[in-house]
Design a protein around this motif. Sequence first.
Motif, PDB file in Angstrom:
ATOM      1  N   PHE A  81       0.832  -1.200   0.000  1.00  0.00           N
ATOM      2  CA  PHE A  81       0.000   0.000   0.000  1.00  0.00           C
ATOM      3  C   PHE A  81       0.869   1.253   0.000  1.00  0.00           C
ATOM      4  O   PHE A  81       0.559   2.236  -0.686  1.00  0.00           O
ATOM      5  N   ALA A  82       1.965   1.239   0.749  1.00  0.00           N
ATOM      6  CA  ALA A  82       2.863   2.400   0.786  1.00  0.00           C
ATOM      7  C   ALA A  82       3.487   2.643  -0.579  1.00  0.00           C
ATOM      8  O   ALA A  82       3.547   3.787  -1.055  1.00  0.00           O
ATOM      9  N   PHE A  83       3.939   1.594  -1.241  1.00  0.00           N
ATOM     10  CA  PHE A  83       4.559   1.753  -2.556  1.00  0.00           C
ATOM     11  C   PHE A  83       3.558   2.284  -3.575  1.00  0.00           C
ATOM     12  O   PHE A  83       3.857   3.203  -4.335  1.00  0.00           O
ATOM     13  N   VAL A  84       2.365   1.708  -3.580  1.00  0.00           N
ATOM     14  CA  VAL A  84       1.322   2.174  -4.500  1.00  0.00           C
ATOM     15  C   VAL A  84       0.927   3.611  -4.165  1.00  0.00           C
ATOM     16  O   VAL A  84       0.726   4.433  -5.064  1.00  0.00           O
TER      17      VAL A  84
ATOM     18  N   ILE B 158      11.057   1.181  -2.723  1.00  0.00           N
ATOM     19  CA  ILE B 158      11.305  -0.250  -2.911  1.00  0.00           C
ATOM     20  C   ILE B 158      12.800  -0.547  -2.778  1.00  0.00           C
ATOM     21  O   ILE B 158      13.196  -1.543  -2.166  1.00  0.00           O
ATOM     22  N   LEU B 159      13.637   0.326  -3.309  1.00  0.00           N
ATOM     23  CA  LEU B 159      15.080   0.146  -3.188  1.00  0.00           C
ATOM     24  C   LEU B 159      15.510   0.193  -1.724  1.00  0.00           C
ATOM     25  O   LEU B 159      16.280  -0.662  -1.265  1.00  0.00           O
TER      26      LEU B 159
ATOM     27  N   ILE C 162       9.718   3.742   9.216  1.00  0.00           N
ATOM     28  CA  ILE C 162       8.957   4.935   9.605  1.00  0.00           C
ATOM     29  C   ILE C 162       9.024   5.992   8.514  1.00  0.00           C
ATOM     30  O   ILE C 162       8.022   6.627   8.188  1.00  0.00           O
ATOM     31  N   VAL C 163      10.196   6.187   7.934  1.00  0.00           N
ATOM     32  CA  VAL C 163      10.340   7.188   6.874  1.00  0.00           C
ATOM     33  C   VAL C 163       9.466   6.830   5.669  1.00  0.00           C
ATOM     34  O   VAL C 163       8.738   7.684   5.137  1.00  0.00           O
ATOM     35  N   ILE C 164       9.491   5.574   5.242  1.00  0.00           N
ATOM     36  CA  ILE C 164       8.705   5.166   4.075  1.00  0.00           C
ATOM     37  C   ILE C 164       7.212   5.296   4.355  1.00  0.00           C
ATOM     38  O   ILE C 164       6.464   5.869   3.549  1.00  0.00           O
ATOM     39  N   PHE C 165       6.760   4.793   5.502  1.00  0.00           N
ATOM     40  CA  PHE C 165       5.334   4.851   5.809  1.00  0.00           C
ATOM     41  C   PHE C 165       4.870   6.288   6.051  1.00  0.00           C
ATOM     42  O   PHE C 165       3.751   6.649   5.678  1.00  0.00           O
ATOM     43  N   THR C 166       5.711   7.111   6.652  1.00  0.00           N
ATOM     44  CA  THR C 166       5.344   8.513   6.863  1.00  0.00           C
ATOM     45  C   THR C 166       5.220   9.243   5.538  1.00  0.00           C
ATOM     46  O   THR C 166       4.303  10.051   5.352  1.00  0.00           O
ATOM     47  N   CYS C 167       6.124   8.984   4.618  1.00  0.00           N
ATOM     48  CA  CYS C 167       6.033   9.611   3.294  1.00  0.00           C
ATOM     49  C   CYS C 167       4.737   9.226   2.598  1.00  0.00           C
ATOM     50  O   CYS C 167       4.083  10.066   1.970  1.00  0.00           O
TER      51      CYS C 167
END
Length: 121
Positions: free
Chosen positions: A25-28, A56-57, A81-86
């Motif tokens: 879901f985060a990537f999409v 993804i990287l 946290i950084v990826i999900f926050t973004c």
Amino acid sequence: MSTAPSQPQPKIGPNDILRFLLELFAFVSLGIWGFLAFPLPWPGILVGLGAPALAILAWALFLSPKAVFQIDVFGQALVEIVIFTCAAIGWWMLGQPVVAVVFAVVAAISGLIHGRRRLAD
């Protein structure tokens, strides 16, 4: 006929499945944000493809089960946290605060459960 000792299979629980779905879901979400928040064709296409590619990287380098760089639990939590926050901020910027808050809360609870389990091991 000899049998080789088998590797113990890791247990996959409900939180592991939830975490996988949160990753996807985060990537999409980052892709949707990139395409909708910026004018097309440029920079919308670049951000729409680049943001999820970078996420993804980072996930592959630091968080995947076969990560290239082995970092401690706290470093892994920081990357996550950084990826999900973004992703949550992306939804907020798109005018979808409910999606942003629900995603952030579910990701935080799942992350806490995962972190506590990792620290207990």
